[in-house]
Design a protein around this motif. Sequence first.
Motif, PDB file in Angstrom:
ATOM      1  N   ILE A 119      37.970  42.002  38.647  1.00  0.00           N
ATOM      2  CA  ILE A 119      38.307  40.559  39.214  1.00  0.00           C
ATOM      3  C   ILE A 119      38.643  39.732  38.032  1.00  0.00           C
ATOM      4  O   ILE A 119      38.028  39.750  36.958  1.00  0.00           O
ATOM      5  CB  ILE A 119      36.913  40.120  39.902  1.00  0.00           C
ATOM      6  CG1 ILE A 119      36.642  40.939  41.106  1.00  0.00           C
ATOM      7  CG2 ILE A 119      37.203  38.435  40.228  1.00  0.00           C
ATOM      8  CD1 ILE A 119      35.283  40.660  41.574  1.00  0.00           C
ATOM      9  N   ILE A 120      39.757  38.974  38.106  1.00  0.00           N
ATOM     10  CA  ILE A 120      40.232  38.033  37.166  1.00  0.00           C
ATOM     11  C   ILE A 120      40.844  36.682  37.789  1.00  0.00           C
ATOM     12  O   ILE A 120      41.782  36.868  38.715  1.00  0.00           O
ATOM     13  CB  ILE A 120      41.547  38.549  36.392  1.00  0.00           C
ATOM     14  CG1 ILE A 120      41.249  39.928  35.726  1.00  0.00           C
ATOM     15  CG2 ILE A 120      41.859  37.591  35.286  1.00  0.00           C
ATOM     16  CD1 ILE A 120      42.495  40.740  35.355  1.00  0.00           C
ATOM     17  N   SER A 135      35.835  40.108  35.585  1.00  0.00           N
ATOM     18  CA  SER A 135      34.674  40.629  35.879  1.00  0.00           C
ATOM     19  C   SER A 135      34.732  42.345  36.110  1.00  0.00           C
ATOM     20  O   SER A 135      35.699  42.527  36.926  1.00  0.00           O
ATOM     21  CB  SER A 135      33.853  39.913  37.029  1.00  0.00           C
ATOM     22  OG  SER A 135      32.537  40.718  37.338  1.00  0.00           O
ATOM     23  N   LYS A 136      33.841  42.828  35.788  1.00  0.00           N
ATOM     24  CA  LYS A 136      34.124  44.397  36.024  1.00  0.00           C
ATOM     25  C   LYS A 136      33.020  44.691  37.505  1.00  0.00           C
ATOM     26  O   LYS A 136      33.427  45.902  37.931  1.00  0.00           O
ATOM     27  CB  LYS A 136      33.418  45.258  35.110  1.00  0.00           C
ATOM     28  CG  LYS A 136      34.118  45.273  33.716  1.00  0.00           C
ATOM     29  CD  LYS A 136      33.296  46.117  32.660  1.00  0.00           C
ATOM     30  CE  LYS A 136      34.205  46.120  31.263  1.00  0.00           C
ATOM     31  NZ  LYS A 136      33.539  47.216  30.397  1.00  0.00           N
ATOM     32  N   GLY A 179      49.887  38.561  42.430  1.00  0.00           N
ATOM     33  CA  GLY A 179      49.588  39.979  41.941  1.00  0.00           C
ATOM     34  C   GLY A 179      49.114  40.156  40.585  1.00  0.00           C
ATOM     35  O   GLY A 179      48.938  41.206  40.127  1.00  0.00           O
ATOM     36  N   VAL A 180      48.740  38.890  39.860  1.00  0.00           N
ATOM     37  CA  VAL A 180      48.131  38.803  38.521  1.00  0.00           C
ATOM     38  C   VAL A 180      46.549  38.611  38.677  1.00  0.00           C
ATOM     39  O   VAL A 180      45.731  39.202  38.077  1.00  0.00           O
ATOM     40  CB  VAL A 180      48.773  38.147  37.592  1.00  0.00           C
ATOM     41  CG1 VAL A 180      48.266  38.087  36.047  1.00  0.00           C
ATOM     42  CG2 VAL A 180      50.441  38.448  37.382  1.00  0.00           C
ATOM     43  N   ILE A 181      46.490  37.500  39.309  1.00  0.00           N
ATOM     44  CA  ILE A 181      45.086  36.963  39.316  1.00  0.00           C
ATOM     45  C   ILE A 181      44.531  38.085  40.606  1.00  0.00           C
ATOM     46  O   ILE A 181      45.110  38.522  41.572  1.00  0.00           O
ATOM     47  CB  ILE A 181      44.977  35.546  40.201  1.00  0.00           C
ATOM     48  CG1 ILE A 181      45.378  34.552  39.236  1.00  0.00           C
ATOM     49  CG2 ILE A 181      43.765  35.494  40.514  1.00  0.00           C
ATOM     50  CD1 ILE A 181      45.289  33.167  39.760  1.00  0.00           C
ATOM     51  N   LYS A 182      43.360  38.633  40.045  1.00  0.00           N
ATOM     52  CA  LYS A 182      42.724  39.579  41.088  1.00  0.00           C
ATOM     53  C   LYS A 182      41.383  39.092  41.635  1.00  0.00           C
ATOM     54  O   LYS A 182      40.409  38.791  40.795  1.00  0.00           O
ATOM     55  CB  LYS A 182      42.610  40.865  40.346  1.00  0.00           C
ATOM     56  CG  LYS A 182      43.719  41.625  39.665  1.00  0.00           C
ATOM     57  CD  LYS A 182      43.295  42.665  38.751  1.00  0.00           C
ATOM     58  CE  LYS A 182      42.601  43.744  39.141  1.00  0.00           C
ATOM     59  NZ  LYS A 182      42.277  44.841  38.025  1.00  0.00           N
TER      60      LYS A 182
END
Length: 183
Positions: A119-120, A135-136, A179-182
């Motif tokens: 997660i970004i 976050s992992k 597509g970049v923000i997860k």
Amino acid sequence: MKDFIYNEMMVHVPLCTHKEPSNVLIISLNSAGFVAEIQKYKNDDISCDVLSADINLLREAADDKYDVIISELETDAAVLAHFNRVLKDDGLLVTTHPSLDDVSENKRIMQILGKYAKIIMPYNLGNGETALLASKAYHPTADIILQRTDLLDGLEYYNCDVHPAAFATGNNVRKEYLGVIKN
């Protein structure tokens, strides 16, 4: 804007997202405000290490030691690799970054973080700036620990309503970072 808003948002967003934060690393030249916010977790056993904004000190940090990293260190691929190395498997990072208007630089940082984190997401610090949360394991709006947010005393800004609202972004940001923000 008031410094207390920045300090509260940099500290409480990750600490109220992680299920059991016990080891926190702060990387800042001005860490006193962050440390003061962490001390508000009286009922939790949270240890805190502080490093100045020096990559050499980060290189010496033990592998898989930290649940949360709060950083004001300028990020590049090497720094982000060290963050990943010292974060536990369910760890999360909050870091300052260039304005979201600097799309190419932020995409570069987010793409590197994407190698390490599930997660970004950028979030509003309450002062017109944003931070990045990587976050992992934990999602900052789905996994918020409401009981922890409600038990914190002495807060002037942060609360359980501000937390998820900080992650709201406009359509322009969503489109630009698709597509970049997860999340």
